[in-house]
Design a protein around this motif. Structure first.
Motif, PDB file in Angstrom:
ATOM      1  N   THR A 117       6.604 -11.225   3.305  1.00  0.00           N
ATOM      2  CA  THR A 117       5.490 -10.468   3.872  1.00  0.00           C
ATOM      3  C   THR A 117       5.869  -8.999   3.880  1.00  0.00           C
ATOM      4  O   THR A 117       6.960  -8.636   4.334  1.00  0.00           O
ATOM      5  N   LEU A 118       4.965  -8.151   3.361  1.00  0.00           N
ATOM      6  CA  LEU A 118       5.257  -6.726   3.200  1.00  0.00           C
ATOM      7  C   LEU A 118       4.155  -5.870   3.799  1.00  0.00           C
ATOM      8  O   LEU A 118       2.972  -6.206   3.692  1.00  0.00           O
ATOM      9  N   SER A 119       4.552  -4.754   4.385  1.00  0.00           N
ATOM     10  CA  SER A 119       3.574  -3.751   4.798  1.00  0.00           C
ATOM     11  C   SER A 119       3.061  -3.039   3.546  1.00  0.00           C
ATOM     12  O   SER A 119       3.622  -3.187   2.454  1.00  0.00           O
ATOM     13  N   PHE A 120       2.024  -2.233   3.695  1.00  0.00           N
ATOM     14  CA  PHE A 120       1.500  -1.480   2.552  1.00  0.00           C
ATOM     15  C   PHE A 120       2.569  -0.550   1.985  1.00  0.00           C
ATOM     16  O   PHE A 120       2.740  -0.466   0.768  1.00  0.00           O
ATOM     17  N   GLU A 131       6.538   0.672  -2.362  1.00  0.00           N
ATOM     18  CA  GLU A 131       7.932   0.882  -2.787  1.00  0.00           C
ATOM     19  C   GLU A 131       8.336  -0.178  -3.815  1.00  0.00           C
ATOM     20  O   GLU A 131       8.988   0.139  -4.819  1.00  0.00           O
ATOM     21  N   LEU A 132       7.952  -1.420  -3.585  1.00  0.00           N
ATOM     22  CA  LEU A 132       8.236  -2.480  -4.548  1.00  0.00           C
ATOM     23  C   LEU A 132       7.564  -2.184  -5.886  1.00  0.00           C
ATOM     24  O   LEU A 132       8.175  -2.377  -6.952  1.00  0.00           O
ATOM     25  N   LYS A 133       6.345  -1.700  -5.846  1.00  0.00           N
ATOM     26  CA  LYS A 133       5.636  -1.343  -7.083  1.00  0.00           C
ATOM     27  C   LYS A 133       6.407  -0.277  -7.856  1.00  0.00           C
ATOM     28  O   LYS A 133       6.550  -0.350  -9.075  1.00  0.00           O
ATOM     29  N   GLU A 134       6.912   0.725  -7.148  1.00  0.00           N
ATOM     30  CA  GLU A 134       7.698   1.782  -7.802  1.00  0.00           C
ATOM     31  C   GLU A 134       8.961   1.212  -8.445  1.00  0.00           C
ATOM     32  O   GLU A 134       9.330   1.593  -9.557  1.00  0.00           O
ATOM     33  N   ILE A 135       9.605   0.288  -7.747  1.00  0.00           N
ATOM     34  CA  ILE A 135      10.822  -0.346  -8.294  1.00  0.00           C
ATOM     35  C   ILE A 135      10.473  -1.112  -9.557  1.00  0.00           C
ATOM     36  O   ILE A 135      11.140  -0.987 -10.593  1.00  0.00           O
ATOM     37  N   LEU A 136       9.411  -1.902  -9.510  1.00  0.00           N
ATOM     38  CA  LEU A 136       9.000  -2.687 -10.677  1.00  0.00           C
ATOM     39  C   LEU A 136       8.582  -1.806 -11.832  1.00  0.00           C
ATOM     40  O   LEU A 136       8.909  -2.084 -13.000  1.00  0.00           O
TER      41      LEU A 136
END
Length: 75
Positions: free
Chosen positions: A55-58, A63-68
């Motif tokens: 479960t992730l906050s916005f 941040e995950l999107k940037e990593i990917l």
């Protein structure tokens, strides 16, 4: 064990489906009446059961999107 209440507020996408019909999905879910968060986990066909998930906050999702986005092609 206390009952966990949840409401899938918005289905964002299906990542995969296994032979038994369980799907790995990204959803916006409210847990125990709290503010909805982005949630990635396995769900039974009618969402009556669920597997462990993340479960992730916005902000965490961004941040995950940037990593990917910064990853080299996966092999």
């Amino acid at each position: 064990m206390a009952e966990i209440k949840y409401e899938v507020e918005k289905h964002l996408g299906k990542v995969s489906e296994n032979a038994k019909g369980w799907t790995k999905e990204l959803n916006l879910v409210s847990w125990n009446g709290r503010e909805p968060k982005y949630d990635l986990r396995d769900w039974a066909p009618e969402k009556e059961k669920m597997g462990k998930g993340v479960t992730l906050s916005f902000d965490e999702l961004k941040e995950l999107k940037e990593i990917l986005n910064g990853m080299e092609e996966l092999k």
